[in-house]
Every structure is written in C-alpha cells, then in structure tokens.
Design a protein around this motif. Structure first.
Motif, mmCIF file in Angstrom:
data_model
loop_
_atom_site.group_PDB
_atom_site.id
_atom_site.type_symbol
_atom_site.label_atom_id
_atom_site.label_comp_id
_atom_site.label_asym_id
_atom_site.label_seq_id
_atom_site.Cartn_x
_atom_site.Cartn_y
_atom_site.Cartn_z
ATOM 1 N N LYS A 1 -35.545 23.317 28.940
ATOM 2 C CA LYS A 1 -36.663 23.072 28.017
ATOM 3 C C LYS A 1 -36.206 23.178 26.565
ATOM 4 O O LYS A 1 -36.674 22.446 25.691
ATOM 5 N N ALA A 2 -35.270 24.085 26.321
ATOM 6 C CA ALA A 2 -34.763 24.280 24.965
ATOM 7 C C ALA A 2 -33.711 23.242 24.599
ATOM 8 O O ALA A 2 -33.254 23.200 23.458
ATOM 9 N N GLY A 3 -33.352 22.410 25.589
ATOM 10 C CA GLY A 3 -32.359 21.367 25.324
ATOM 11 C C GLY A 3 -30.947 21.895 25.229
ATOM 12 O O GLY A 3 -30.092 21.283 24.572
ATOM 13 N N VAL A 4 -30.667 23.014 25.882
ATOM 14 C CA VAL A 4 -29.359 23.653 25.781
ATOM 15 C C VAL A 4 -28.543 23.411 27.053
ATOM 16 O O VAL A 4 -29.014 23.683 28.161
ATOM 17 N N VAL B 1 -27.995 18.462 29.162
ATOM 18 C CA VAL B 1 -29.355 17.984 28.900
ATOM 19 C C VAL B 1 -29.286 16.672 28.111
ATOM 20 O O VAL B 1 -28.686 16.612 27.032
ATOM 21 N N VAL B 2 -29.911 15.627 28.668
ATOM 22 C CA VAL B 2 -29.940 14.308 28.023
ATOM 23 C C VAL B 2 -31.276 14.141 27.304
ATOM 24 O O VAL B 2 -32.336 14.363 27.885
ATOM 25 N N ILE C 1 -28.162 16.025 33.786
ATOM 26 C CA ILE C 1 -27.045 15.550 34.603
ATOM 27 C C ILE C 1 -26.029 16.674 34.694
ATOM 28 O O ILE C 1 -25.926 17.505 33.789
ATOM 29 N N GLY C 2 -25.318 16.703 35.783
ATOM 30 C CA GLY C 2 -24.364 17.796 35.910
ATOM 31 C C GLY C 2 -23.470 17.670 37.115
ATOM 32 O O GLY C 2 -23.460 16.635 37.801
ATOM 33 N N PHE C 3 -22.716 18.736 37.345
ATOM 34 C CA PHE C 3 -21.800 18.798 38.475
ATOM 35 C C PHE C 3 -21.973 20.130 39.185
ATOM 36 O O PHE C 3 -22.146 21.176 38.552
ATOM 37 N N MET C 4 -21.920 20.070 40.520
ATOM 38 C CA MET C 4 -21.871 21.290 41.322
ATOM 39 C C MET C 4 -20.421 21.513 41.746
ATOM 40 O O MET C 4 -19.749 20.575 42.202
ATOM 41 N N PHE C 5 -19.952 22.734 41.584
ATOM 42 C CA PHE C 5 -18.597 23.085 41.995
ATOM 43 C C PHE C 5 -18.656 24.182 43.052
ATOM 44 O O PHE C 5 -19.434 25.134 42.921
#
Length: 311
Positions: A80-83, A107-108, A119-123
């Motif tokens: 929500k904070a765009g962080v 955060v896009v 968007i992201g990645f799971m490791f």
C-alpha cells in the motif's frame, strides 16, 4: 510488422528465461488481488498446480499458521505504501509439508502513481534456513558450554555472576530477601592426596550432583564456585528457610557415604557452609555480601568444620 515480430520473439525469450530458473516469477493485479501469472516451477516446488493459484487468498492460506498474520500484514502495508520488500515464510506443500520461501516483491505504479500490480520472485530458501538453524543451535550449545563447569556439568562461576546480578537487582527492586550458601568440601586436598586426582574428580562430580538436588525451586541456583567450593543462590528465601536448605545439603552429603580416611572430622566426606541473607538496598554491593558469607564459611572451618555458620 518487423517490430511486432521482434516484440513477440522477445516476449517468448523472456518467458523461457523466467521459466527455466529456479526462482518462481509471479504477478498480482492490485485491484482484483488475482494472480495474472505464476511460473510453472511452483508445481515442482510445492505441488500445487499453476491453475490453483487464483487470488492472494491461496497465497495466504498456503502459509504456516505461525507466519500467516505477520507476513500478510507486513506485505499489505508495504505494498500500500508502494515500497519494494522481502518476506520469509513457510509455505505448505500439497502433501502437507512446509518449505521455506523468500518472496522478493516489486511494486508497479501507473502513470498517476497509484499501485497497479505486484511482481516478484519466490525463492526456495529451505536449505539456507536449515543451515541458519544449525548455526543457531551450535551457537546456543557453545553458549551453554561457556556457562557450564567442564568437570561437574553444573553452572560455572561465569554463569553465577550473571544470575547473581539479575537476582540481586530483582531482590532490591521488590525488597525481597536473597540468601547465599557457600559450601566447601572439608579437607579436600587430603582427599586428593589419599585417593588420587582421578577419584578426586569423581568425588567432585558426585558432590555437585547431590548438592544441586537441594535446589528444588525453578529460581534456586546452584553452581561450582571454583576448586572444591560450591554455591547456592536462593531468591525470596529468608534466613530460617536458608538454614533448613543448608542442613539439607549436609544430609545429602551424608547419604553419599563417600569415605575420607584422612579427614580430621569424620570418616566420611563432609562440607562446611557459610550462609548469608540480605534484602539489598541501593548502598549494598554484591562483593561485600559475598565477602560476609565467605567470612561465615571461614568461621565454620575455624569452629571444627562440618557445620553451618551464618553471616
């Protein structure tokens, strides 16, 4: 046309690259909170099919109960904070096990600066977490060893200093009595000379085990002070109660029935005990109190040993 074809080719290349890595790519639409993409590697890692990842609910529900609330709250607040942020948690596999996951989230924002997507990645960081846990366990074990007497296995002087400081401050703050027993094996040098140091070490182990059993409450603290001296710290214990525990220690020694033919007070191994009780005030110091109890122990020896003297 060439540009369109190139864009399509590039898109295919990027997808192939993403889906050939161990990292699992994903995308969530912020408005609908639905997955618009998740890499097929997810099925190999967790067992859940790509199609089963519909909304963030599936992501949250497939998280260890102990991690769920804190991780979800953190990720929502940061998003929500765009962080951009990262989160570690245990993810449930389809067969009921848990795997440690690290989610790296970007955060896009749209042209108006509003959050548009995540968007992201799971490791898979299970192996790393297991290694970290082993190191933590080893560190704890080493710390415990550093506070333990190597011969007898009871806490050592270092641990005593730490606990004494804590209990002293507690007793002073709450104006409660704190009692200390300093115990010394009578004529232990002669015991070693008579029976040898190996048997002397075994004797110290037996004595430590027996005397430590007199510390019956959770905060009663028994330690090896050094050499043939042992101490017992008794929080919230007045002088009369402390004397009973000191007498109990002497009874436990008698039960051991350890022969000591070179003792000048008994044919069995005995101990002398100095005892003190204090309700610490701001002007009192631990070192002075210990000195007083030491003097009581000295008087017990002066008066013939195998007895208790109070400070």
């Amino acid at each position: 046309m060439a540009d369109d074809r190139m864009t399509s080719q590039d898109s295919g290349v990027y997808k192939t690259l993403l889906e050939s890595t161990k990292a699992i790519p994903w995308r969530i639409d912020w408005k609908t909170m639905c997955f618009t993409y998740i890499g097929p590697q997810i099925e190999k890692l967790l067992g859940w099919s790509v199609e089963s990842w519909q909304t963030v609910n599936e992501w949250a529900e497939r998280m260890h109960p102990e991690d769920q609330q804190s991780v979800v709250d953190f990720c929502v607040a940061q998003s929500k904070a765009g962080v951009d942020h990262e989160a570690d948690y245990r993810a449930l596999t389809k067969d009921g096990h848990y795997v440690w996951i690290r989610d790296v989230v970007h955060v896009v924002r749209d042209q108006q600066g509003e959050v548009e997507a995540l968007i992201g990645f799971m490791f898979d960081i299970t192996e790393r977490k297991e290694t970290e846990q082993k190191l933590l366990d080893l560190q704890k074990e080493l710390e415990e060893l550093s506070f333990k007497d190597g011969l007898t296995g009871v806490p050592n002087r270092r641990m005593l200093d730490k606990v004494f400081e804590e209990e002293w401050m507690t007793a002073r703050r709450h104006q409660q009595p704190l009692s200390l027993l300093v115990m010394d094996i009578d004529f232990f040098k002669q015991y070693n000379d008579c029976y040898g140091h190996i048997q002397g070490d075994d004797c110290l182990k037996q004595v430590a085990q027996a005397l430590s059993s007199a510390a019956t409450r959770s905060r009663d603290f028994f330690a090896r002070f050094g050499g043939e001296e042992f101490v017992m710290l008794l929080p919230e214990t007045d002088a009369s109660a402390a004397i009973k525990i000191a007498e109990r220690c002497q009874q436990l020694m008698m039960k051991l029935q350890i022969s000591h033919q070179d003792s000048e007070v008994s044919q069995l191994l005995t101990i002398s005990i100095g005892l003190g009780t204090i309700v610490p005030s701001p002007k009192d110091e631990i070192v002075d109190f210990v000195e007083q109890v030491d003097q009581a122990l000295y008087r017990a020896k002066e008066c013939g040993r195998n007895r208790v003297k109070t400070a």
